[in-house]
Design a protein around this motif. Structure first.
Motif, short mmCIF file in Angstrom:
data_model
loop_
_atom_site.label_atom_id
_atom_site.label_comp_id
_atom_site.label_asym_id
_atom_site.label_seq_id
_atom_site.Cartn_x
_atom_site.Cartn_y
_atom_site.Cartn_z
N ILE A 212 40.16 -0.73 16.07
CA ILE A 212 41.61 -0.60 15.89
C ILE A 212 42.05 0.81 16.27
CG2 ILE A 212 43.45 -0.46 14.16
CD1 ILE A 212 42.17 -2.85 12.77
N VAL A 213 41.34 1.81 15.78
CA VAL A 213 41.69 3.20 16.13
C VAL A 213 41.62 3.40 17.64
CG1 VAL A 213 41.01 5.61 15.90
CG2 VAL A 213 40.96 4.11 13.89
N ALA A 214 40.55 2.93 18.25
CA ALA A 214 40.38 3.11 19.70
C ALA A 214 41.48 2.39 20.49
CB ALA A 214 39.01 2.62 20.13
N ALA A 215 41.85 1.19 20.04
CA ALA A 215 42.91 0.45 20.72
C ALA A 215 44.24 1.16 20.57
CB ALA A 215 42.99 -0.97 20.17
N CYS A 216 44.51 1.70 19.39
CA CYS A 216 45.74 2.46 19.19
C CYS A 216 45.74 3.73 20.04
CB CYS A 216 45.91 2.82 17.71
SG CYS A 216 46.28 1.41 16.65
N ARG A 217 44.60 4.38 20.12
CA ARG A 217 44.50 5.59 20.95
C ARG A 217 44.78 5.25 22.41
NH1 ARG A 217 45.94 9.72 20.05
NH2 ARG A 217 44.53 10.26 18.35
N ALA A 218 44.22 4.16 22.89
CA ALA A 218 44.48 3.75 24.27
C ALA A 218 45.95 3.43 24.49
CB ALA A 218 43.62 2.53 24.61
N ALA A 219 46.61 2.90 23.46
CA ALA A 219 48.01 2.50 23.58
C ALA A 219 48.97 3.68 23.56
CB ALA A 219 48.37 1.52 22.46
N VAL A 220 48.60 4.77 22.87
CA VAL A 220 49.54 5.88 22.70
C VAL A 220 49.16 7.12 23.49
CG1 VAL A 220 50.20 5.08 20.40
CG2 VAL A 220 48.35 6.78 20.62
N GLY A 221 47.96 7.17 24.05
CA GLY A 221 47.54 8.33 24.80
C GLY A 221 46.88 9.38 23.92
N PRO A 222 46.42 10.47 24.53
CA PRO A 222 45.59 11.44 23.81
C PRO A 222 46.34 12.36 22.86
CG PRO A 222 45.96 12.16 26.07
CD PRO A 222 46.53 10.78 25.97
N ASP A 223 47.66 12.49 23.00
CA ASP A 223 48.38 13.52 22.27
C ASP A 223 49.23 13.00 21.12
OD1 ASP A 223 47.36 15.46 24.04
OD2 ASP A 223 48.95 14.99 25.49
N PHE A 224 49.25 11.69 20.88
CA PHE A 224 50.05 11.12 19.81
C PHE A 224 49.18 11.03 18.55
CE2 PHE A 224 52.37 7.53 17.72
CZ PHE A 224 53.64 8.09 17.73
N PRO A 225 49.60 11.69 17.47
CA PRO A 225 48.72 11.77 16.29
C PRO A 225 48.45 10.42 15.63
CG PRO A 225 50.41 13.47 16.22
CD PRO A 225 50.79 12.53 17.32
N ILE A 226 47.19 10.17 15.33
CA ILE A 226 46.77 8.97 14.59
C ILE A 226 46.16 9.42 13.27
CG2 ILE A 226 45.19 7.01 14.52
CD1 ILE A 226 45.43 6.78 17.53
N VAL A 227 46.76 8.94 12.18
CA VAL A 227 46.27 9.21 10.83
C VAL A 227 45.62 7.93 10.32
CG1 VAL A 227 46.92 9.96 8.51
CG2 VAL A 227 48.22 10.79 10.49
N LEU A 228 44.51 8.06 9.62
CA LEU A 228 43.86 6.90 9.01
C LEU A 228 43.79 7.12 7.51
CD1 LEU A 228 42.34 4.19 9.20
CD2 LEU A 228 40.23 5.51 9.50
N ARG A 229 44.36 6.19 6.76
CA ARG A 229 44.27 6.28 5.30
C ARG A 229 43.04 5.51 4.82
NH1 ARG A 229 48.36 5.27 0.13
NH2 ARG A 229 48.25 7.45 -0.47
N LEU A 230 42.23 6.19 4.03
CA LEU A 230 41.02 5.60 3.46
C LEU A 230 41.01 5.81 1.96
CD1 LEU A 230 38.24 6.91 5.91
CD2 LEU A 230 39.20 4.59 5.84
#
Length: 368
Positions: free
Chosen positions: A207-225
């Motif tokens: 999921i993280v990798a797919a989101c990264r591919a969708a938004v590009g390298p510079d859009f921040p991705i936060v993961l709540r655990l």
């Protein structure tokens, strides 16, 4: 304390996020969006926090495009023209007030009760069809369903960027769908999405990798655990620092910029032999920026307040500031205290502690 308080209000840049201070509005389910569409009241609710000095707002959980994503038709969608237009207005209002905002995108998985609205015909989904208590009530997700859900998360992330949000948070905590894949009790698959601790990270990492591919390298991705689950407060994904490192490594490699480490009480150590909390350990093991959270500004643990439907008195944040000054975490998420008092951040900043509004259960019934 003055020095530590200054740190709380220092600007910071993390994972591409440029923030005016270290205060985060924690995501809190509000369910004030009829038919899944956030209205002007929702936009005004978030704008009030931005106007009063919150550095970063994380929205309430918003739903990916899947019919079993929720059991409440008043929880906001993050798909469909009407809902996305509503979120565009939220972004516009928060940015006009000088704030930053990211949506939390979400699927509840097997916590959804059968036949729930808004799609009573849909079957609840999870890695093994197990409830959090370990009872089998559905069939395991097929690989085709897994692929569809991963794509829906990625689409939501892409839409967040398109709407002008400042990043995106993936809800991987509290026993919801992503967390169900991470947890041994709810993931008993024997294919590539199950197995040992590292193998159980595959769904989240994809999921993280797919989101990264969708938004590009510079859009921040936060993961709540989180370690704990809804009504399973002693649950542990990782029982030792070594296991936590194994869990986090694939998620870092997949593209997580910031970890949002959910605990019920921020002051509690995560493992024996160290005072570090969950966020502190995550930062130490990954080197990534982290958000801490857990009953900040309350004199009682927030989940107890929720269960008992009662209020809490205001508590000082001296211990929190000491940990922040030591660099154990980078950002501080505030939930119930900020829900009750939109001006909490400004009052803390200006030392107007006598003006803080205590949390009362009635605050849950309206968008203050």
């Amino acid at each position: 304390m003055t020095t530590a308080l200054d740190i709380l209000f220092q600007p910071i840049e993390l994972g591409g996020l440029k923030l005016a201070n270290r205060i985060v509005m924690a995501p809190m389910t509000r369910a004030f969006s009829p038919n899944g569409v956030p209205g002007e009241n929702v936009a005004a609710y978030y704008r009030r926090r931005a106007e009063n000095g919150v550095g970063l707002i994380v929205t309430e959980g918003t739903l990916i495009n899947h019919p079993a994503a929720t059991d409440n038709p008043n929880v906001p969608n993050f798909h469909g023209e009407a809902a996305l237009q509503g979120w565009a207005k939220v972004v516009e209002e928060v940015h006009a007030a000088g704030g930053k905002i990211i949506p939390q995108i979400w699927h509840v998985g097997m916590t959804r009760k059968p036949n729930s609205l808004p799609h009573p015909e849909a079957h609840s989904i999870g890695p093994s069809g197990l409830t959090l208590e370990g009872k089998k009530v559905e069939e395991p997700m097929t690989e085709e369903e897994i692929t569809q859900v991963i794509a829906a998360f990625a689409q939501a992330a892409a839409d967040a960027k398109k709407l002008g949000f400042d990043g995106v948070e993936l809800h991987g905590a509290h026993g919801y769908l992503i967390d169900q894949f991470l947890w041994e009790r709810t993931n008993q698959r024997t294919d590539r999405y199950g197995g040992d601790l590292v193998e159980r990270t595959r769904f989240a990492a994809e999921i993280v990798a797919a989101c990264r591919a969708a938004v590009g390298p510079d859009f921040p991705i936060v993961l709540r655990l989180s370690q704990w689950k809804s009504a399973q407060y002693d649950a542990k994904l990782a029982k030792t620092p070594e296991e936590l490192e194994q869990l986090l490594k694939p998620l870092v490699e997949a593209g997580v910029d910031i970890f949002h480490c959910s605990t019920r009480r921020f002051w509690e150590p995560e493992f024996e032999g160290s005072d570090l909390n969950f966020a502190g350990w995550t930062k130490k093991l990954t080197g990534k920026p982290v958000i801490t959270v857990g009953s900040v500004g309350l004199n009682e643990e927030f989940m107890q307040l929720f269960r008992e439907g009662k209020g809490a008195d205001v508590a000082d944040i001296d211990g929190l500031l000491e940990r922040l000054e030591r660099g154990e975490f980078d950002l501080v998420a505030v939930g119930r205290a900020l829900l009750a008092d939109p001006a909490w951040a400004a009052k803390i900043r200006d030392n107007r502690l006598d003006e803080l509004i205590p949390f009362q259960a009635e605050a849950l019934k309206t968008l203050v």
